[in-house]
Design a protein around this motif. Structure first.
Motif, PDB file in Angstrom:
ATOM      1  N   LEU A 246       0.840  -1.204   0.000  1.00  0.00           N
ATOM      2  CA  LEU A 246       0.000   0.000   0.000  1.00  0.00           C
ATOM      3  C   LEU A 246       0.870   1.247   0.000  1.00  0.00           C
ATOM      4  CD1 LEU A 246      -2.755  -1.194   2.508  1.00  0.00           C
ATOM      5  CD2 LEU A 246      -2.991  -0.924   0.034  1.00  0.00           C
TER       6      LEU A 246
ATOM      7  N   GLY B 111      -8.714  10.678   8.094  1.00  0.00           N
ATOM      8  CA  GLY B 111      -8.941  10.238   9.461  1.00  0.00           C
ATOM      9  C   GLY B 111      -9.259   8.772   9.605  1.00  0.00           C
ATOM     10  N   VAL B 112      -9.107   8.027   8.560  1.00  0.00           N
ATOM     11  CA  VAL B 112      -9.382   6.586   8.651  1.00  0.00           C
ATOM     12  C   VAL B 112      -8.055   5.875   8.824  1.00  0.00           C
ATOM     13  CG1 VAL B 112     -10.466   4.628   7.477  1.00  0.00           C
ATOM     14  CG2 VAL B 112     -11.240   6.960   7.015  1.00  0.00           C
ATOM     15  N   ARG B 113      -8.054   4.829   9.619  1.00  0.00           N
ATOM     16  CA  ARG B 113      -6.781   4.135   9.813  1.00  0.00           C
ATOM     17  C   ARG B 113      -6.335   3.519   8.471  1.00  0.00           C
ATOM     18  NH1 ARG B 113     -10.987   3.381  10.349  1.00  0.00           N
ATOM     19  NH2 ARG B 113     -12.166   1.528   9.898  1.00  0.00           N
ATOM     20  N   SER B 114      -5.053   3.639   8.177  1.00  0.00           N
ATOM     21  CA  SER B 114      -4.521   3.066   6.939  1.00  0.00           C
ATOM     22  C   SER B 114      -3.092   2.629   7.091  1.00  0.00           C
ATOM     23  CB  SER B 114      -4.613   4.071   5.791  1.00  0.00           C
ATOM     24  OG  SER B 114      -3.540   4.971   5.870  1.00  0.00           O
TER      25      SER B 114
ATOM     26  N   GLY C 137     -14.825  10.710  11.804  1.00  0.00           N
ATOM     27  CA  GLY C 137     -13.384  10.827  11.671  1.00  0.00           C
ATOM     28  C   GLY C 137     -12.947  11.533  10.402  1.00  0.00           C
ATOM     29  N   GLN C 138     -13.799  11.571   9.383  1.00  0.00           N
ATOM     30  CA  GLN C 138     -13.420  12.204   8.135  1.00  0.00           C
ATOM     31  C   GLN C 138     -13.592  13.721   8.184  1.00  0.00           C
ATOM     32  OE1 GLN C 138     -15.793   9.913   5.381  1.00  0.00           O
ATOM     33  NE2 GLN C 138     -14.209   8.360   5.134  1.00  0.00           N
TER      34      GLN C 138
ATOM     35  N   GLU D  90     -13.469  15.412  11.530  1.00  0.00           N
ATOM     36  CA  GLU D  90     -12.934  15.938  12.773  1.00  0.00           C
ATOM     37  C   GLU D  90     -11.923  14.961  13.359  1.00  0.00           C
ATOM     38  OE1 GLU D  90     -11.984  17.844  14.896  1.00  0.00           O
ATOM     39  OE2 GLU D  90     -13.137  19.587  14.250  1.00  0.00           O
TER      40      GLU D  90
ATOM     41  N   VAL E 290      -7.615  -2.525   6.280  1.00  0.00           N
ATOM     42  CA  VAL E 290      -7.788  -1.183   5.743  1.00  0.00           C
ATOM     43  C   VAL E 290      -9.191  -0.960   5.187  1.00  0.00           C
ATOM     44  CG1 VAL E 290      -7.072   0.265   3.804  1.00  0.00           C
ATOM     45  CG2 VAL E 290      -5.363  -0.889   5.195  1.00  0.00           C
TER      46      VAL E 290
ATOM     47  N   ALA F  31     -16.528   4.752   5.037  1.00  0.00           N
ATOM     48  CA  ALA F  31     -15.188   4.532   5.568  1.00  0.00           C
ATOM     49  C   ALA F  31     -14.305   3.758   4.607  1.00  0.00           C
ATOM     50  CB  ALA F  31     -15.268   3.772   6.892  1.00  0.00           C
TER      51      ALA F  31
ATOM     52  N   PHE G  11      -5.647  -3.759  -2.859  1.00  0.00           N
ATOM     53  CA  PHE G  11      -4.581  -3.085  -3.611  1.00  0.00           C
ATOM     54  C   PHE G  11      -5.170  -2.342  -4.810  1.00  0.00           C
ATOM     55  CE2 PHE G  11      -2.144  -5.223  -0.782  1.00  0.00           C
ATOM     56  CZ  PHE G  11      -1.488  -6.398  -1.144  1.00  0.00           C
TER      57      PHE G  11
ATOM     58  N   LYS H   4      -7.099   0.628  -3.657  1.00  0.00           N
ATOM     59  CA  LYS H   4      -6.167   1.662  -3.210  1.00  0.00           C
ATOM     60  C   LYS H   4      -5.544   2.369  -4.403  1.00  0.00           C
ATOM     61  CE  LYS H   4      -3.318   3.527  -0.006  1.00  0.00           C
ATOM     62  NZ  LYS H   4      -3.760   4.449   1.033  1.00  0.00           N
TER      63      LYS H   4
END
Lengths: 610, 321, 146
Positions: free
Chosen positions: A578, A607-610, B157-158, B160, B269, B312, C52, C55
């Motif tokens: 990634l 703000g999203v975990r990645s 979360g997107q 703030e 993810v 998300a 992938f 992304k």
């Protein structure tokens, strides 16, 4: 123990022996046609007639049936016996005037002309019953019987009709003393590496076989075939080989033994197979017995072969002209595009053998002469001096002419025109190829195959004996066509790499393996069915999946499938990949300020975990 | 803390169904403990609070704000920013705030499409003049404004900076209480963590026996009556393997497939992609045609794999033309 | 941003043993191909997690390629490509539902011996994506947002 006198000689007989047996044991010749050590005596042909004198009385008896009693006197060549045999042979010759074995026997007794005209001059059957008895006693198929009686008597299947009871074993053909029985090959299965002449179901493939121990072909052997046919009822037919073996070495009960070994290295030396030229019909392979492959020529020329090493056509004569065609099935997009490497040299050798053993003219149709090795080119020059005619042009076609001769056609590239040669024998230097089950072997050992179908070496230049599977090596033609010197070198390399591996005592495995994070694995078992190496398995006691790092090849399939993200592919992690993707799009070549600003705000807004 | 040592608590609902509010009530008798431990300074659903009350607070005044609901309108976003300012700890509470949840499925459409459907196309709507919501409208008293309706639903979360995420649709009562206790005890994991849920996926809590999977056909829940064993094994698309646990596997334990409301597992993810990969990998097909046929029968992939997490997800929404 | 100055950005996930090797050979053999494909090597297409591809589109790819060894039998790891052909059709359906045109995503098989086929794919696919115009997922999303 009986004592009797045969031709004035005192001889001893065991209980149950016949006069014929005792006579033969003592070197006394008595002619027979219908007698055979494996069969019960029958007394059909009467040729073994002898004079038996007992208690002063003389009688003409068949020695094959008469027991060797104590006190008998036997005369095998008395005038009465000779007269009797002469009469028998006169009658036989009258019935079958054109059977060589009868003609020879008759001549011995001074009979040169049959006294009576034959009903059928082509008759060969002398009603000796060998075939009937063989089929009944040995083969136990009971197909052949005597039918009718008197002058109508004949031998055949019930109602003289073709029957499926006949298993096509050919025993009757072999037993028949006059050649009256022929085997017709209707839809017969032909062995891929067929011998050039008749062979038995118990055989040694060649005089150079290792080990040179006969083996029973269970598909051809009468005993095994009959036991299969009779639905479990064990008939135990024939068994001739066991009866005859003096070392008592034949064991019909022998079974395949499966031996399990734990090994640290494997050398795959599964060799090659000959490609079947019947697939290129223009060479007419199969349409004449005188069109043979290079391998068949080797068998023919071998001193242990059926001709004793003589080069003979199927008709049994020395050929006057022989053609050898190179590249049959090699360098050919209709068959194999690759070069089979060994044929040029063996074709030259075979040309030499033909010239040496016969006076035949030899024509070699070739495209290129690949005589690359040590002293190979010099060998080629030598053959050129041996009066072999080289035609530079791929032999294109072989036609079978009506008289049985073979016409080889091709283009002579040097002359620039089509040529042809009418020959008695054509040798096709056929391609060698990977064995037909190479894909199964590949599967078993995790080997890849090259485009040519042979097993793939780890690197075409630098690693000729290793494979992509650690600990599995290749030796010889399994890896690709090569001749003996190259094979020896190759195999030596495989042996030394194996030794190096075993000597080290440990194996270095690639670090690119999958690892299960057992804190995250929830035992969903999605991964378990996915691994072709069964490297990942479910551990009941710990309720997690776990990877055996020695088996794992690092393909990453389980990693991509794991829905909980619990499996990591070391050195090819999701994060790494990634990151690579992100990196690709963060090379701001002509990025404007505004674009850069958008990028930053987008990154922040995520703000999203990645 | 207030001067009396109690936690200053705020709760807000953005674009939500109210289920997360009910979840608080689901604390049952523990709500008395909550009341004993915390003073609720803002909870529009339950009591009469005004925005200006919040605006009047000093910054960081509230200790914890449990913000549920997705960001659908400009009002939701404004309140997100306001509550962030006025709180020390901002918690995205429930699936809507965490990952978009059901309102997030509107990301398959645009504002215009939603308005047309709601205000024009639905059979029982009477709107002969075809009036659609406007953000401003002139009335005799002046101009009135209503919040702007975004094209795209976003997670909290997107828009703030969020301190913690409590997943679930709704979060289960015991988990809520665990979070409250953690806050009270000062026992919180690093910022940005998901709390009130497990590290392992739903399979860990599910009662069914699981085997190696070889699926020849996929079924929608109404198409077969499943046996008492792993639903995924039987070809029902269960999001359990791809969903964080902690809910007690409520759905699967009554024979319904998990639908993924607790969001992805810790290292994942994109939940939908993870589930898609697992689902397709175990298809029992050794030819391309057979494989394409079997997976081709799966209806509405986006809705199936991203039921709760579309906003998300990596792509957030369908393409905007 | 349509028009002649749009250069598609394409990400290719290629398996080490087959397509990556073909691409390598294509390069060494000087086969003509435009430079629009950025290659990310994986050991096997079975490693290609659908995430992938998502992304890649999200970060700015206009097109994505996934390519590996021919099934059945060519996969270096035996059956990795089987999982690929199980996953890819479903991923395709997902992408289409997302509104990403099917012409932007190509998955298939190119063996190590098929360098010319790789070069041809690069040429053809680049043109195909060029015709569609940029996707620009992330930026389009932001610019069309309210």
């Amino acid at each position: 123990m009986a004592t009797l006198i045969i031709d004035g000689q005192e001889v001893h007989a065991e209980e149950g022996q016949t006069i014929l047996e005792v006579a033969r044991e003592n070197g006394i010749e008595i002619p027979t046609l219908c007698s055979h050590p494996l069969l019960e005596p029958y007394g059909a042909c009467r040729l073994c007639t002898v004079e038996v004198i007992r208690r002063g009385r003389s009688k003409l008896q068949t020695s094959c049936t008469h027991p060797a009693w104590d006190g008998l006197e036997v005369k095998t060549r008395s005038p009465a016996v000779i007269e009797a045999r002469k009469t028998i042979l006169e009658l036989m010759l009258s019935r079958c005037p054109n059977v060589p074995v009868i003609q020879d026997l008759a001549r011995e007794y001074g009979v040169t002309e049959p006294p009576f005209p034959a009903e059928d001059p082509d008759e060969k059957c002398i009603l000796c019953g060998l075939c009937v008895r063989t089929c009944h006693e040995l083969v136990k198929a009971d197909v052949l019987h005597f039918a009718e009686s008197g002058v109508e008597r004949k031998v055949g299947p019930p109602f003289m009709e073709k029957t499926r009871q006949c298993i096509g074993c050919g025993a009757c053909t072999i037993m028949c003393p006059t050649g009256a029985i022929e085997i017709l090959l209707e839809d017969a299965e032909v062995y891929k590496e067929k011998p050039l002449g008749p062979t038995s179901a118990i055989w040694v493939p060649s005089m150079q076989a290792v080990p040179r121990v006969p083996v029973i072909d269970m598909d051809a052997c009468i005993r095994f075939r009959q036991n299969d046919r009779t639905n479990g009822e064990i008939v135990d037919a024939c068994g001739a080989c066991q009866m005859l073996c003096e070392a008592d070495a034949v064991n019909f009960e022998q079974e395949d033994e499966i031996i399990e070994l734990d090994v640290g290295a494997i050398v795959v030396a599964t060799g090659f197979e000959m490609w079947d030229p019947v697939q290129l019909s223009q060479y007419s392979y199969g349409r004449s017995p005188n069109i043979i492959t290079g391998m068949e020529f080797e068998r023919l020329s071998n001193a242990g072969g059926i001709t004793g090493g003589e080069i003979l056509t199927a008709e049994g004569k020395k050929p006057e002209r022989v053609a050898i065609i190179h590249c049959v099935g090699s360098r050919d997009h209709n068959a194999h595009p690759y070069c089979s490497r060994i044929c040029c040299m063996y074709s030259l050798k075979q040309a030499h053998l033909v010239r040496d053993k016969t006076d035949a003219e030899v024509y070699e149709f070739y495209m290129d002469m690949r005589t690359f090795g040590k002293a190979y080119e010099e060998f080629y020059e030598r053959i050129q001096e041996e009066d072999v005619t080289f035609v530079r042009g791929r032999g294109a076609e072989v036609d079978v002419l009506p008289d049985g001769k073979l016409r080889v056609k091709g283009e002579d590239a040097d002359l620039g025109r089509m040529v042809h040669a009418d020959v008695d024998m054509v040798v096709l230097s056929t391609a060698i190829e990977a064995p037909h089950d190479a894909d199964q072997v590949a599967s078993l050992f995790g080997l890849s195959r090259s485009e040519d179908g042979f097993f793939a070496e780890a690197h075409p230049k630098l690693r000729p004996v290793e494979t992509n599977t650690e600990g599995v090596f290749l030796a010889g033609t399994a890896q690709g066509p090569k001749d003996v010197p190259d094979t020896v070198g190759h195999a030596g390399a495989a042996a030394s790499m194996t030794l190096a591996l075993l000597d080290k005592g440990e194996v270095t495995i690639s670090p690119q393996v999958a690892v299960v994070d057992e804190k995250l694995c929830s035992a969903c078992k999605t991964c378990i069915s996915l691994c072709p190496y069964t490297a990942i398995s479910f551990i009941e006691e710990d309720n997690v999946a776990r990877v055996n790092e020695a088996l794992c090849k690092g393909c990453g399939t389980c990693v991509a499938a794991c829905p909980a993200g619990a499996i990591t592919a070391r050195h090819f992690t999701d994060r790494q990949i990634l990151a690579q993707i992100e990196g690709l799009f963060r090379l701001p070549a002509e990025e404007t300020e505004a674009e850069a600003a958008v990028e930053v705000s987008v990154a922040e807004a995520e703000g999203v975990r990645s | 803390m207030t001067d009396n040592g109690k936690l200053k608590l705020g709760l807000y609902w953005a674009a939500s169904c109210g289920g997360c509010e009910i979840a608080i009530v689901e604390l049952r008798e523990k709500i008395l403990d909550l009341d004993a431990a915390a003073d609720i300074l803002f909870w529009p659903c339950a009591m009469d609070f005004k925005y200006k009350d919040v605006e009047a607070m000093p910054d960081g005044h509230m200790d914890v704000v449990l913000f549920n609901g997705a960001i659908r309108t400009s009002e939701n976003e404004e309140m997100a920013h306001l509550l962030r300012k006025k709180s020390k700890v901002l918690v995205a509470f429930g699936s809507c705030a965490h990952e978009g949840c059901i309102p997030g499925l509107a990301n398959l459409y645009t504002r215009q499409a939603v308005f047309e459907r709601a205000y024009l196309e639905t059979p029982s709507t009477e709107n002969p003049d075809g009036i659609l919501p406007q953000t401003s409208y002139q009335v005799p008293e002046g101009e009135i404004e209503i919040p702007y309706f975004y094209n795209t639903v976003k997670t909290l979360g997107q828009v703030e900076d969020v301190d913690y995420f409590v997943p679930g649709c709704p979060p289960q009562a015991p988990q809520i209480w665990a979070v409250v206790e953690a806050i009270l005890g000062g026992n919180l994991p690093p910022k940005g963590s998901v709390v009130g849920a497990n590290e392992k996926t739903v399979c860990d809590e599910c009662k069914y026996n699981r085997e190696e999977k070889h699926v020849k056909k996929f079924y929608r829940p109404h198409e077969i009556i499943p046996e008492d064993r792993c639903l995924f094994d039987q070809g029902i698309i269960c999001a359990g393997p791809a969903t964080r646990g902690g809910c007690g596997a409520l759905c699967t334990n009554v024979g319904m497939p998990c639908r993924g409301c607790y969001g992805p597992a810790p290292n994942v993810v994109d939940q939908g992609a993870a589930l898609l990969s697992a689902v397709a990998s175990v298809v029992d097909a050794d030819t391309e045609d057979e494989a394409a046929h079997i997976v081709g029968e799966i209806v509405d992939p986006v809705g199936t794999f991203y039921r709760f997490g579309l906003p998300a997800s990596l792509l957030h929404r369908t393409k905007l033309e | 941003m349509n028009g002649t100055d749009f250069e598609p950005r394409i990400v290719g996930f290629l398996c080490n043993w087959c397509t990556y090797s073909a691409a390598d050979t294509a390069g060494v053999s000087r086969l003509e191909q435009p430079p629009n494909v950025d290659i990310i090597r994986v050991m096997c297409t079975g490693r290609v997690d659908p995430v992938f591809v998502l992304k890649a589109f999200r970060e700015g790819a206009d097109g994505v390629i996934v390519s590996g060894c021919h099934p059945p039998g060519d996969c270096h790891y035996g059956e990795g490509n089987y999982k690929t052909f199980r996953r890819m059709p479903l991923l395709e359906a997902l992408l289409q539902q997302y509104g990403i045109e099917e012409e932007r995503f190509h998955w298939g098989w190119i063996s190590g011996a098929e360098a010319p086929k790789w070069a041809q794919l690069v040429r053809d696919f680049t043109e195909q994506v060029r015709e569609l115009g940029p996707l620009n997922w992330k930026r389009e999303l932001e610019s069309k947002e309210d």
